[in-house]
Scaffold this motif. Structure first.
Motif, short mmCIF file in Angstrom:
data_model
loop_
_atom_site.label_atom_id
_atom_site.label_comp_id
_atom_site.label_asym_id
_atom_site.label_seq_id
_atom_site.Cartn_x
_atom_site.Cartn_y
_atom_site.Cartn_z
N THR A 19 0.82 -1.23 0.00
CA THR A 19 0.00 0.00 0.00
C THR A 19 0.85 1.27 0.00
OG1 THR A 19 -0.18 0.12 2.41
CG2 THR A 19 -1.87 -1.15 1.26
N ASN A 28 -4.34 -6.26 -6.19
CA ASN A 28 -4.98 -6.71 -4.96
C ASN A 28 -5.34 -8.19 -5.07
OD1 ASN A 28 -6.37 -6.89 -2.56
ND2 ASN A 28 -8.21 -5.84 -3.29
N ALA A 30 -7.81 -10.24 -4.14
CA ALA A 30 -9.17 -10.02 -3.65
C ALA A 30 -9.94 -11.34 -3.54
CB ALA A 30 -9.88 -9.08 -4.62
N GLY A 36 -13.81 -6.35 -0.36
CA GLY A 36 -12.85 -6.27 0.73
C GLY A 36 -12.78 -7.56 1.52
N ASP A 41 -5.87 -7.48 0.88
CA ASP A 41 -7.14 -6.87 0.45
C ASP A 41 -7.61 -5.85 1.50
OD1 ASP A 41 -9.47 -6.49 -0.97
OD2 ASP A 41 -10.36 -8.43 -0.49
N HIS A 45 -7.85 -1.71 1.00
CA HIS A 45 -9.10 -0.96 1.19
C HIS A 45 -8.96 0.07 2.31
CE1 HIS A 45 -12.16 -2.48 -1.60
NE2 HIS A 45 -11.41 -3.57 -1.64
N ARG A 46 -8.26 -0.28 3.38
CA ARG A 46 -8.06 0.69 4.47
C ARG A 46 -7.27 1.90 3.99
NH1 ARG A 46 -7.57 -3.84 7.54
NH2 ARG A 46 -5.31 -3.92 7.33
N LEU A 52 -13.02 3.41 -2.63
CA LEU A 52 -12.62 2.21 -3.38
C LEU A 52 -13.73 1.17 -3.35
CD1 LEU A 52 -10.57 0.63 -5.01
CD2 LEU A 52 -9.57 -0.20 -2.89
N VAL A 53 -14.27 0.89 -2.18
CA VAL A 53 -15.32 -0.14 -2.13
C VAL A 53 -16.57 0.34 -2.88
CG1 VAL A 53 -16.51 0.40 0.06
CG2 VAL A 53 -16.26 -1.96 -0.66
N CYS A 56 -15.87 -0.52 -6.37
CA CYS A 56 -15.89 -1.99 -6.51
C CYS A 56 -17.33 -2.52 -6.55
CB CYS A 56 -15.14 -2.64 -5.35
SG CYS A 56 -13.36 -2.51 -5.49
N HIS A 82 -7.70 -5.57 -9.26
CA HIS A 82 -8.23 -6.56 -8.33
C HIS A 82 -8.28 -7.90 -9.05
CE1 HIS A 82 -9.79 -3.21 -5.81
NE2 HIS A 82 -9.85 -2.63 -6.98
#
Ligand code: AR6
Length: 180
Positions: A19, A28, A30, A36, A41, A45-46, A52-53, A56, A82
């Motif tokens: 990251t 990622n 995934a 997430g 993964d 996302h954090r 991002l989510v 997604c 991903h």
């Protein structure tokens, strides 16, 4: 840990948190929901933040062995690719081919989007329990093969989280016969 030039690209093995890297795309590892999870993964996302989510969610998941691209949001990397690696089940359910497909399709997306640099984690070698030595061979071999479909890529980083896995990638990279 090791850098090797193959064709027009530099391939390097490092130990780092993916990251933190400044590359065009980080990959990622995934799951099929793309919403997430744990491991790399969760870390991606954090670090990328909630946008991002949200992006997604619009992708409606991803099959094992396939790959989809999003923006990187708060990451230094402009993009996240991903991909969904296989769960290791003893090797008789096509796990090798599915893992190779993750690297091949990720490189294909790099080519399609004219990216110049990409970093891979060791897909499937954590929660999905793929044997790390076998995965490292597949990662290096398939990524080198994938360079021909991604002539824009001049830098590939194999970003391992721990030294033993980095050593396996460095060994696989060192013994690779060269351009395909
Ligand atoms: N940077 C680089 N590598 C990392 C990092 C990091 N920040 N964190 C972990 N790794 P895993 P998988 C390494 O378990 O096996 C998730 O829940 C880790 O040491 O992240 O493909 C997904 O949602 C290991 O070598 O991914 C899926 O459900 C490698 O990344 C499932 O886990 C992959 O470990 C995917 O499992």
């Amino acid at each position: 840990m090791l850098t090797r030039r193959i064709g027009g690209a530099e391939l390097e093995v490092i130990v780092a948190d993916i990251t933190t890297l400044s590359v065009d795309a980080i990959v990622n590892a995934a799951n099929t929901s793309l919403l997430g999870g744990g491991g790399v993964d969760g870390a991606i996302h954090r670090a990328a933040g909630p946008d991002l989510v949200a992006e997604c969610r619009m992708l409606h998941g991803c099959k094992t062995g396939h790959a989809k691209i999003t923006k990187g949001y708060r990451l230094r990397a402009a993009h996240v690719i991903h991909t969904v690696g296989p769960v290791w089940n003893g090797g008789t359910l096509g796990e090798d081919d599915l893992l190779a497909s993750c690297y091949r399709r990720s490189m294909g997306l790099c080519g399609k989007h004219r990216l110049t640099s990409v970093a891979f984690p060791a897909i499937s070698t954590g929660i999905f329990r793929f044997p790390a030595d076998r995965a490292a061979d597949i990662a290096v071999r398939t990524t080198v093969e994938g360079l021909s479909a991604a002539p824009s890529v001049t830098r590939v980083v194999f970003c391992c989280f721990a030294e033993p896995n980095a050593k396996l990638h460095a060994e696989a990279l060192a013994r690779h016969p060269g351009p395909c």
